[in-house]
Design a protein around this motif. Structure first.
Motif, PDB file in Angstrom:
ATOM      1  N   GLY A 168     -38.466  45.311 -35.757  1.00 50.28           N
ATOM      2  CA  GLY A 168     -37.099  45.893 -36.803  1.00 50.28           C
ATOM      3  C   GLY A 168     -35.775  44.730 -36.562  1.00 50.28           C
ATOM      4  O   GLY A 168     -34.963  45.414 -37.593  1.00 50.28           O
ATOM      5  N   VAL A 169     -36.037  44.249 -35.710  1.00 46.18           N
ATOM      6  CA  VAL A 169     -34.473  42.635 -35.513  1.00 46.18           C
ATOM      7  C   VAL A 169     -35.157  41.966 -37.120  1.00 46.18           C
ATOM      8  O   VAL A 169     -33.989  42.424 -38.221  1.00 46.18           O
ATOM      9  CB  VAL A 169     -34.534  41.860 -34.857  1.00 46.18           C
ATOM     10  CG1 VAL A 169     -34.399  40.935 -34.994  1.00 46.18           C
ATOM     11  CG2 VAL A 169     -34.595  42.757 -32.913  1.00 46.18           C
ATOM     12  N   ARG A 170     -36.030  41.938 -37.665  1.00 50.01           N
ATOM     13  CA  ARG A 170     -36.584  41.186 -39.005  1.00 50.01           C
ATOM     14  C   ARG A 170     -36.190  41.559 -40.414  1.00 50.01           C
ATOM     15  O   ARG A 170     -35.533  41.771 -41.109  1.00 50.01           O
ATOM     16  CB  ARG A 170     -37.486  40.477 -39.193  1.00 50.01           C
ATOM     17  CG  ARG A 170     -37.671  39.847 -37.779  1.00 50.01           C
ATOM     18  CD  ARG A 170     -39.035  38.968 -37.818  1.00 50.01           C
ATOM     19  NE  ARG A 170     -39.513  38.058 -36.356  1.00 50.01           N
ATOM     20  CZ  ARG A 170     -40.488  37.682 -35.655  1.00 50.01           C
ATOM     21  NH1 ARG A 170     -41.375  38.824 -35.263  1.00 50.01           N
ATOM     22  NH2 ARG A 170     -39.952  37.055 -34.491  1.00 50.01           N
ATOM     23  N   ASP A 171     -36.426  43.493 -40.569  1.00 43.25           N
ATOM     24  CA  ASP A 171     -36.106  44.380 -41.219  1.00 43.25           C
ATOM     25  C   ASP A 171     -34.794  44.606 -41.559  1.00 43.25           C
ATOM     26  O   ASP A 171     -34.490  44.873 -42.295  1.00 43.25           O
ATOM     27  CB  ASP A 171     -37.101  45.455 -41.202  1.00 43.25           C
ATOM     28  CG  ASP A 171     -38.272  45.860 -41.122  1.00 43.25           C
ATOM     29  OD1 ASP A 171     -38.838  44.604 -41.396  1.00 43.25           O
ATOM     30  OD2 ASP A 171     -38.699  46.374 -40.574  1.00 43.25           O
ATOM     31  N   ALA A 172     -34.276  44.085 -40.399  1.00 40.59           N
ATOM     32  CA  ALA A 172     -32.196  44.297 -40.387  1.00 40.59           C
ATOM     33  C   ALA A 172     -31.419  42.912 -40.702  1.00 40.59           C
ATOM     34  O   ALA A 172     -30.579  42.972 -41.101  1.00 40.59           O
ATOM     35  CB  ALA A 172     -31.634  44.981 -39.291  1.00 40.59           C
ATOM     36  N   GLY A 173     -32.859  41.665 -40.532  1.00 40.53           N
ATOM     37  CA  GLY A 173     -32.126  40.931 -41.478  1.00 40.53           C
ATOM     38  C   GLY A 173     -31.605  39.972 -40.214  1.00 40.53           C
ATOM     39  O   GLY A 173     -31.329  38.646 -40.448  1.00 40.53           O
ATOM     40  N   GLY A 174     -32.120  40.088 -39.314  1.00 42.86           N
ATOM     41  CA  GLY A 174     -31.823  39.701 -38.179  1.00 42.86           C
ATOM     42  C   GLY A 174     -33.073  38.245 -38.128  1.00 42.86           C
ATOM     43  O   GLY A 174     -33.867  38.056 -38.366  1.00 42.86           O
ATOM     44  N   GLU A 175     -32.679  37.115 -37.089  1.00 43.24           N
ATOM     45  CA  GLU A 175     -33.675  36.294 -36.379  1.00 43.24           C
ATOM     46  C   GLU A 175     -33.898  36.312 -35.704  1.00 43.24           C
ATOM     47  O   GLU A 175     -33.589  37.560 -34.635  1.00 43.24           O
ATOM     48  CB  GLU A 175     -32.651  34.998 -36.562  1.00 43.24           C
ATOM     49  CG  GLU A 175     -33.983  34.018 -36.047  1.00 43.24           C
ATOM     50  CD  GLU A 175     -33.076  32.912 -35.806  1.00 43.24           C
ATOM     51  OE1 GLU A 175     -33.735  31.261 -35.014  1.00 43.24           O
ATOM     52  OE2 GLU A 175     -31.752  32.155 -36.362  1.00 43.24           O
ATOM     53  N   CYS A 176     -35.162  36.522 -35.258  1.00 42.61           N
ATOM     54  CA  CYS A 176     -35.706  37.213 -33.391  1.00 42.61           C
ATOM     55  C   CYS A 176     -36.788  36.630 -32.657  1.00 42.61           C
ATOM     56  O   CYS A 176     -37.929  35.665 -34.367  1.00 42.61           O
ATOM     57  CB  CYS A 176     -36.199  38.645 -34.017  1.00 42.61           C
ATOM     58  SG  CYS A 176     -37.049  39.491 -32.772  1.00 42.61           S
ATOM     59  N   ASP A 177     -37.096  36.086 -31.314  1.00 45.04           N
ATOM     60  CA  ASP A 177     -37.694  35.402 -31.255  1.00 45.04           C
ATOM     61  C   ASP A 177     -38.385  36.093 -30.064  1.00 45.04           C
ATOM     62  O   ASP A 177     -37.626  37.180 -29.392  1.00 45.04           O
ATOM     63  CB  ASP A 177     -37.617  34.254 -30.424  1.00 45.04           C
ATOM     64  CG  ASP A 177     -36.967  33.159 -31.297  1.00 45.04           C
ATOM     65  OD1 ASP A 177     -37.543  33.058 -32.542  1.00 45.04           O
ATOM     66  OD2 ASP A 177     -36.252  32.352 -30.887  1.00 45.04           O
ATOM     67  N   ILE A 178     -39.792  35.870 -29.551  1.00 45.91           N
ATOM     68  CA  ILE A 178     -40.145  36.976 -28.752  1.00 45.91           C
ATOM     69  C   ILE A 178     -40.769  36.065 -27.871  1.00 45.91           C
ATOM     70  O   ILE A 178     -41.366  35.039 -27.804  1.00 45.91           O
ATOM     71  CB  ILE A 178     -40.897  37.829 -29.059  1.00 45.91           C
ATOM     72  CG1 ILE A 178     -40.868  38.444 -30.619  1.00 45.91           C
ATOM     73  CG2 ILE A 178     -42.066  38.853 -28.734  1.00 45.91           C
ATOM     74  CD1 ILE A 178     -42.486  39.253 -31.258  1.00 45.91           C
ATOM     75  N   ARG A 179     -40.272  36.256 -26.292  1.00 47.54           N
ATOM     76  CA  ARG A 179     -40.913  35.939 -25.435  1.00 47.54           C
ATOM     77  C   ARG A 179     -41.225  36.593 -24.162  1.00 47.54           C
ATOM     78  O   ARG A 179     -40.993  37.486 -23.438  1.00 47.54           O
ATOM     79  CB  ARG A 179     -39.230  34.789 -24.711  1.00 47.54           C
ATOM     80  CG  ARG A 179     -39.429  33.506 -25.843  1.00 47.54           C
ATOM     81  CD  ARG A 179     -40.418  31.899 -26.107  1.00 47.54           C
ATOM     82  NE  ARG A 179     -40.122  31.435 -27.205  1.00 47.54           N
ATOM     83  CZ  ARG A 179     -39.656  31.389 -28.183  1.00 47.54           C
ATOM     84  NH1 ARG A 179     -40.491  32.511 -28.667  1.00 47.54           N
ATOM     85  NH2 ARG A 179     -39.665  30.647 -28.687  1.00 47.54           N
ATOM     86  N   HIS A 180     -42.137  36.187 -23.879  1.00 39.76           N
ATOM     87  CA  HIS A 180     -42.177  36.938 -22.185  1.00 39.76           C
ATOM     88  C   HIS A 180     -42.023  36.233 -20.629  1.00 39.76           C
ATOM     89  O   HIS A 180     -41.763  35.146 -20.675  1.00 39.76           O
ATOM     90  CB  HIS A 180     -43.932  37.232 -22.669  1.00 39.76           C
ATOM     91  CG  HIS A 180     -44.571  36.309 -21.858  1.00 39.76           C
ATOM     92  ND1 HIS A 180     -44.869  35.243 -20.331  1.00 39.76           N
ATOM     93  CD2 HIS A 180     -45.415  35.313 -22.078  1.00 39.76           C
ATOM     94  CE1 HIS A 180     -45.641  34.218 -19.934  1.00 39.76           C
ATOM     95  NE2 HIS A 180     -45.793  34.123 -22.029  1.00 39.76           N
ATOM     96  N   VAL A 181     -41.623  36.983 -19.508  1.00 43.93           N
ATOM     97  CA  VAL A 181     -41.222  36.397 -18.077  1.00 43.93           C
ATOM     98  C   VAL A 181     -42.163  35.868 -17.803  1.00 43.93           C
ATOM     99  O   VAL A 181     -43.513  36.019 -18.034  1.00 43.93           O
ATOM    100  CB  VAL A 181     -40.442  37.039 -17.744  1.00 43.93           C
ATOM    101  CG1 VAL A 181     -38.998  37.313 -18.212  1.00 43.93           C
ATOM    102  CG2 VAL A 181     -41.010  37.983 -17.531  1.00 43.93           C
ATOM    103  N   PRO A 182     -41.967  34.938 -16.785  1.00 42.77           N
ATOM    104  CA  PRO A 182     -43.301  34.436 -16.050  1.00 42.77           C
ATOM    105  C   PRO A 182     -43.865  35.116 -15.202  1.00 42.77           C
ATOM    106  O   PRO A 182     -43.395  36.248 -15.021  1.00 42.77           O
ATOM    107  CB  PRO A 182     -42.720  33.202 -15.118  1.00 42.77           C
ATOM    108  CG  PRO A 182     -41.576  32.572 -15.928  1.00 42.77           C
ATOM    109  CD  PRO A 182     -40.935  34.415 -16.456  1.00 42.77           C
ATOM    110  N   GLU A 183     -45.498  34.913 -15.076  1.00 42.76           N
ATOM    111  CA  GLU A 183     -46.570  36.165 -13.877  1.00 42.76           C
ATOM    112  C   GLU A 183     -46.016  35.290 -13.166  1.00 42.76           C
ATOM    113  O   GLU A 183     -46.537  34.746 -12.171  1.00 42.76           O
ATOM    114  CB  GLU A 183     -47.485  36.182 -14.595  1.00 42.76           C
ATOM    115  CG  GLU A 183     -48.860  36.331 -13.460  1.00 42.76           C
ATOM    116  CD  GLU A 183     -48.414  37.789 -13.654  1.00 42.76           C
ATOM    117  OE1 GLU A 183     -47.679  38.421 -12.863  1.00 42.76           O
ATOM    118  OE2 GLU A 183     -48.732  38.914 -14.740  1.00 42.76           O
ATOM    119  N   THR A 184     -46.017  36.468 -11.984  1.00 41.19           N
ATOM    120  CA  THR A 184     -45.233  36.215 -10.226  1.00 41.19           C
ATOM    121  C   THR A 184     -46.102  36.651  -9.543  1.00 41.19           C
ATOM    122  O   THR A 184     -46.676  36.314  -8.204  1.00 41.19           O
ATOM    123  CB  THR A 184     -43.721  36.359 -10.119  1.00 41.19           C
ATOM    124  OG1 THR A 184     -43.868  37.913 -10.199  1.00 41.19           O
ATOM    125  CG2 THR A 184     -43.469  36.006 -10.852  1.00 41.19           C
ATOM    126  N   ALA A 185     -47.713  37.180 -10.306  1.00 40.05           N
ATOM    127  CA  ALA A 185     -48.258  37.850  -8.652  1.00 40.05           C
ATOM    128  C   ALA A 185     -49.118  36.649  -8.893  1.00 40.05           C
ATOM    129  O   ALA A 185     -49.637  35.569  -9.343  1.00 40.05           O
ATOM    130  CB  ALA A 185     -49.437  39.301 -10.126  1.00 40.05           C
TER     131      ALA A 185
END
Length: 200
Positions: free
Chosen positions: A25-42
């Motif tokens: 959706g971000v990219r469809d609207a012309g935005g630049e997008c990065d996807i990142r996850h937070v660290p696993e702490t379990a």
């Protein structure tokens, strides 16, 4: 062009799938997008015995300071007893330095989540995420009713004015539906559009 971060935690991939849709959706609207996850702490033995596999498709964020680089931050976490996961909370607990200098003030924020059931705490989990973003000074964008797919009771589906949601089912076997993914895309577009207006 707005630069947006989709930051998430996912045990089994439901929130990860929603993160991909938000980014579309971000990219469809012309935005630049990065996807990142937070660290696993379990603990590793818990991760292995429970079969956590939900974050293998994206890179881990390098640390809280990287939040400063973005115009908007869209945060996703499954619910744990009506609130965000400890993994996501742990990440935000490390952002005090950003708060002290107002580094995220004026950025656009939004949230998405997954629960096992229709009444599994989606809205309280969204609020637990949005509370952090509000304290950081973010301008909040919700899943407004311009997305009509969240209305009606003809099928089981997520959706809330506070953010995009999906329902995983009690055994986690249900994957995000087309309507739920469309809601996530809509949220991503709205964040990108709002960020462009505020920072363009």
């Amino acid at each position: 062009m707005a630069r947006i971060l989709v930051l998430y935690y996912s045990s089994y991939g439901h929130v990860g799938a929603m993160a991909d849709a938000v980014a579309e959706g971000v990219r469809d609207a012309g935005g630049e997008c990065d996807i990142r996850h937070v660290p696993e702490t379990a603990p590793a033995e818990i991760v292995e015995s429970a079969g956590f596999t939900g974050m293998k498709d994206h890179d881990q964020i390098e640390g809280p300071d990287h939040l400063e680089k973005y115009d908007g931050i869209i945060v996703g976490s499954p619910t744990r007893y009506g609130r965000m996961t400890s993994q996501m909370a742990s990440f935000w607990d490390q952002t005090g330095g950003l708060w002290m200098k107002g580094a995220l003030v004026g950025k656009v924020g939004a949230a998405f989540t997954s629960t096992a059931s229709q009444h599994g705490g989606q809205e309280t989990t969204l609020f637990s995420i949005l509370t952090n973003l509000l304290h950081m000074g973010c301008t909040i964008v919700g899943l407004d009713y311009g997305f009509g797919g969240q209305n009606g009771v003809d099928e089981v589906k997520g959706g809330s004015p506070y953010g995009a949601t999906t329902i995983a089912g009690p055994d986690g076997s249900r994957q995000p539906s087309q309507v739920e993914l469309d809601g996530a895309r809509y949220l991503g577009r709205r964040v990108a559009q709002t960020s462009s207006k505020l920072h363009g």
